[in-house]
Motif scaffolding. Structure first.
Motif, PDB file in Angstrom:
ATOM      1  N   GLU A 123      13.889  -2.464  50.864  1.00 46.38           N
ATOM      2  CA  GLU A 123      14.914  -3.162  50.081  1.00 46.38           C
ATOM      3  C   GLU A 123      14.364  -4.417  49.394  1.00 46.38           C
ATOM      4  OE1 GLU A 123      19.517  -4.598  50.779  1.00 46.38           O
ATOM      5  OE2 GLU A 123      18.206  -4.276  52.499  1.00 46.38           O
ATOM      6  N   TRP A 124      13.553  -5.182  50.096  1.00 45.88           N
ATOM      7  CA  TRP A 124      12.992  -6.424  49.553  1.00 45.88           C
ATOM      8  C   TRP A 124      11.981  -6.175  48.440  1.00 45.88           C
ATOM      9  CZ3 TRP A 124       7.793  -6.309  49.994  1.00 45.88           C
ATOM     10  CH2 TRP A 124       7.246  -5.518  51.007  1.00 45.88           C
ATOM     11  N   ALA A 125      11.363  -5.012  48.442  1.00 44.13           N
ATOM     12  CA  ALA A 125      10.265  -4.736  47.506  1.00 44.13           C
ATOM     13  C   ALA A 125      10.744  -4.662  46.061  1.00 44.13           C
ATOM     14  CB  ALA A 125       9.558  -3.447  47.894  1.00 44.13           C
ATOM     15  N   ARG A 126      11.967  -4.202  45.842  1.00 43.84           N
ATOM     16  CA  ARG A 126      12.474  -4.103  44.472  1.00 43.84           C
ATOM     17  C   ARG A 126      12.595  -5.490  43.852  1.00 43.84           C
ATOM     18  NH1 ARG A 126      17.490  -4.457  42.386  1.00 43.84           N
ATOM     19  NH2 ARG A 126      17.667  -3.662  40.274  1.00 43.84           N
ATOM     20  N   VAL A 127      13.171  -6.431  44.587  1.00 44.22           N
ATOM     21  CA  VAL A 127      13.349  -7.793  44.068  1.00 44.22           C
ATOM     22  C   VAL A 127      11.994  -8.461  43.835  1.00 44.22           C
ATOM     23  CG1 VAL A 127      14.275 -10.081  44.588  1.00 44.22           C
ATOM     24  CG2 VAL A 127      15.588  -8.034  45.169  1.00 44.22           C
ATOM     25  N   PHE A 128      11.110  -8.381  44.821  1.00 40.55           N
ATOM     26  CA  PHE A 128       9.792  -8.985  44.662  1.00 40.55           C
ATOM     27  C   PHE A 128       8.962  -8.260  43.599  1.00 40.55           C
ATOM     28  CE2 PHE A 128      10.667 -10.730  48.970  1.00 40.55           C
ATOM     29  CZ  PHE A 128      10.589 -12.074  48.609  1.00 40.55           C
ATOM     30  N   GLY A 129       9.196  -6.959  43.448  1.00 36.89           N
ATOM     31  CA  GLY A 129       8.521  -6.209  42.384  1.00 36.89           C
ATOM     32  C   GLY A 129       8.942  -6.687  41.009  1.00 36.89           C
ATOM     33  N   ILE A 130      10.215  -7.013  40.849  1.00 35.15           N
ATOM     34  CA  ILE A 130      10.704  -7.542  39.577  1.00 35.15           C
ATOM     35  C   ILE A 130      10.055  -8.897  39.294  1.00 35.15           C
ATOM     36  CG2 ILE A 130      12.760  -8.487  38.425  1.00 35.15           C
ATOM     37  CD1 ILE A 130      14.345  -6.189  39.839  1.00 35.15           C
ATOM     38  N   PRO A 154       2.576 -12.176  31.002  1.00 36.56           N
ATOM     39  CA  PRO A 154       1.669 -12.944  30.145  1.00 36.56           C
ATOM     40  C   PRO A 154       0.199 -12.556  30.284  1.00 36.56           C
ATOM     41  CG  PRO A 154       2.712 -14.385  31.775  1.00 36.56           C
ATOM     42  CD  PRO A 154       3.187 -13.000  32.018  1.00 36.56           C
ATOM     43  N   GLY A 155      -0.125 -11.616  31.159  1.00 37.56           N
ATOM     44  CA  GLY A 155      -1.514 -11.246  31.411  1.00 37.56           C
ATOM     45  C   GLY A 155      -2.209 -10.540  30.264  1.00 37.56           C
ATOM     46  N   LEU A 156      -1.488 -10.107  29.272  1.00 39.43           N
ATOM     47  CA  LEU A 156      -2.050  -9.373  28.133  1.00 39.43           C
ATOM     48  C   LEU A 156      -2.814  -8.128  28.576  1.00 39.43           C
ATOM     49  CD1 LEU A 156      -3.282 -12.307  25.881  1.00 39.43           C
ATOM     50  CD2 LEU A 156      -1.116 -11.091  25.772  1.00 39.43           C
ATOM     51  N   GLY A 157      -2.735  -7.106  27.791  1.00 43.31           N
ATOM     52  CA  GLY A 157      -3.424  -5.857  28.111  1.00 43.31           C
ATOM     53  C   GLY A 157      -2.735  -5.096  29.225  1.00 43.31           C
ATOM     54  N   PRO A 158      -3.513  -4.621  30.188  1.00 41.82           N
ATOM     55  CA  PRO A 158      -2.959  -3.793  31.257  1.00 41.82           C
ATOM     56  C   PRO A 158      -1.903  -4.506  32.091  1.00 41.82           C
ATOM     57  CG  PRO A 158      -5.366  -3.724  31.281  1.00 41.82           C
ATOM     58  CD  PRO A 158      -4.971  -4.749  30.285  1.00 41.82           C
ATOM     59  N   GLY A 159      -2.047  -5.814  32.292  1.00 39.15           N
ATOM     60  CA  GLY A 159      -1.054  -6.561  33.069  1.00 39.15           C
ATOM     61  C   GLY A 159       0.309  -6.552  32.401  1.00 39.15           C
ATOM     62  N   THR A 160       0.311  -6.732  31.082  1.00 39.76           N
ATOM     63  CA  THR A 160       1.571  -6.707  30.339  1.00 39.76           C
ATOM     64  C   THR A 160       2.206  -5.322  30.406  1.00 39.76           C
ATOM     65  OG1 THR A 160       0.747  -8.399  28.840  1.00 39.76           O
ATOM     66  CG2 THR A 160       2.624  -7.107  28.079  1.00 39.76           C
ATOM     67  N   LEU A 161       1.391  -4.293  30.258  1.00 38.07           N
ATOM     68  CA  LEU A 161       1.919  -2.924  30.329  1.00 38.07           C
ATOM     69  C   LEU A 161       2.507  -2.629  31.704  1.00 38.07           C
ATOM     70  CD1 LEU A 161      -0.879  -1.001  28.388  1.00 38.07           C
ATOM     71  CD2 LEU A 161       1.393  -1.666  27.573  1.00 38.07           C
ATOM     72  N   LEU A 162       1.826  -3.062  32.756  1.00 33.93           N
ATOM     73  CA  LEU A 162       2.357  -2.881  34.106  1.00 33.93           C
ATOM     74  C   LEU A 162       3.675  -3.626  34.256  1.00 33.93           C
ATOM     75  CD1 LEU A 162       2.311  -2.041  37.074  1.00 33.93           C
ATOM     76  CD2 LEU A 162       0.844  -4.015  37.523  1.00 33.93           C
ATOM     77  N   GLY A 163       3.731  -4.867  33.766  1.00 38.69           N
ATOM     78  CA  GLY A 163       4.951  -5.654  33.869  1.00 38.69           C
ATOM     79  C   GLY A 163       6.127  -4.988  33.173  1.00 38.69           C
ATOM     80  N   ILE A 164       5.902  -4.505  31.967  1.00 38.44           N
ATOM     81  CA  ILE A 164       6.976  -3.851  31.206  1.00 38.44           C
ATOM     82  C   ILE A 164       7.423  -2.575  31.908  1.00 38.44           C
ATOM     83  CG2 ILE A 164       7.498  -2.641  29.046  1.00 38.44           C
ATOM     84  CD1 ILE A 164       5.618  -4.701  27.656  1.00 38.44           C
ATOM     85  N   TYR A 165       6.467  -1.743  32.292  1.00 37.08           N
ATOM     86  CA  TYR A 165       6.800  -0.481  32.964  1.00 37.08           C
ATOM     87  C   TYR A 165       7.561  -0.737  34.266  1.00 37.08           C
ATOM     88  CZ  TYR A 165       6.059   4.060  35.248  1.00 37.08           C
ATOM     89  OH  TYR A 165       6.237   5.253  35.892  1.00 37.08           O
ATOM     90  N   ALA A 166       7.082  -1.695  35.053  1.00 37.53           N
ATOM     91  CA  ALA A 166       7.735  -1.997  36.326  1.00 37.53           C
ATOM     92  C   ALA A 166       9.156  -2.509  36.097  1.00 37.53           C
ATOM     93  CB  ALA A 166       6.917  -3.020  37.111  1.00 37.53           C
ATOM     94  N   LEU A 167       9.351  -3.369  35.097  1.00 40.59           N
ATOM     95  CA  LEU A 167      10.700  -3.883  34.829  1.00 40.59           C
ATOM     96  C   LEU A 167      11.646  -2.771  34.392  1.00 40.59           C
ATOM     97  CD1 LEU A 167       9.898  -7.263  33.051  1.00 40.59           C
ATOM     98  CD2 LEU A 167      10.888  -6.947  35.320  1.00 40.59           C
ATOM     99  N   VAL A 168      11.170  -1.886  33.531  1.00 37.80           N
ATOM    100  CA  VAL A 168      12.018  -0.770  33.075  1.00 37.80           C
ATOM    101  C   VAL A 168      12.429   0.093  34.266  1.00 37.80           C
ATOM    102  CG1 VAL A 168      11.999   1.380  31.743  1.00 37.80           C
ATOM    103  CG2 VAL A 168      11.134  -0.723  30.721  1.00 37.80           C
ATOM    104  N   ILE A 169      11.497   0.400  35.144  1.00 35.48           N
ATOM    105  CA  ILE A 169      11.789   1.265  36.294  1.00 35.48           C
ATOM    106  C   ILE A 169      12.661   0.543  37.326  1.00 35.48           C
ATOM    107  CG2 ILE A 169      10.748   2.530  38.223  1.00 35.48           C
ATOM    108  CD1 ILE A 169      10.409   3.765  35.343  1.00 35.48           C
ATOM    109  N   LEU A 170      12.314  -0.688  37.670  1.00 30.60           N
ATOM    110  CA  LEU A 170      13.019  -1.378  38.750  1.00 30.60           C
ATOM    111  C   LEU A 170      14.410  -1.859  38.352  1.00 30.60           C
ATOM    112  CD1 LEU A 170      10.021  -3.345  40.284  1.00 30.60           C
ATOM    113  CD2 LEU A 170      11.068  -1.227  41.109  1.00 30.60           C
ATOM    114  N   PHE A 171      14.670  -2.037  37.046  1.00 27.54           N
ATOM    115  CA  PHE A 171      16.009  -2.404  36.594  1.00 27.54           C
ATOM    116  C   PHE A 171      16.882  -1.181  36.282  1.00 27.54           C
ATOM    117  CE2 PHE A 171      14.632  -6.844  35.438  1.00 27.54           C
ATOM    118  CZ  PHE A 171      15.568  -7.478  36.237  1.00 27.54           C
TER     119      PHE A 171
END
Length: 126
Positions: free
Chosen positions: A83-90, A98-115
């Protein structure tokens, strides 16, 4: 959606491992600068500069290592649908943006999935 959460979890773990490897490389480089450069420099000022520079590089390596651990922990939690992992994952996904490149892609993908509304029921306390 379950498969996407597992992919996000695995990606967080992979990023955490890569951060850990990077931290070791940077940490060792900082130590080498201090150890080799600090003893081989011809003047006292150059030795002091190399020691300071090596210390700064070592501190950056420690900071990178500190960033590696949350990625691995959150990735494990997402794989186990804690249960805690979803919030901390967001939160972690936002920090990756702000990591640019792969970090940004991971952030966007994770936000789309976790929200996603279909994802929320997967994390209900069991």
């Amino acid at each position: 959606m379950q498969q996407h959460v597992k992919i996000v979890g695995a990606l967080f773990i992979i990023f955490g491992i890569l951060y850990g490897i990077g931290a070791v490389v940077v940490f060792v480089t900082g130590g080498a600068i201090m150890g080799i450069g600090g003893t081989q420099a011809p003047t006292e000022e150059e030795r002091a500069g190399l020691m300071l520079g090596g210390g700064c590089v070592t501190a950056i390596g420690i900071a990178i290592a500190v960033l590696a651990l949350p990625n691995i922990i959150v990735g494990w939690g997402l794989l186990k649908f804690r249960e805690w992992a979803r919030v901390f994952g967001i939160v972690l996904a936002i920090l990756h943006l702000p990591g640019l490149g792969p970090g940004t892609l991971l952030g966007i993908y994770a936000l789309v999935i976790l929200f996603n509304e279909q994802t929320k029921p997967l994390f209900i306390r069991r």
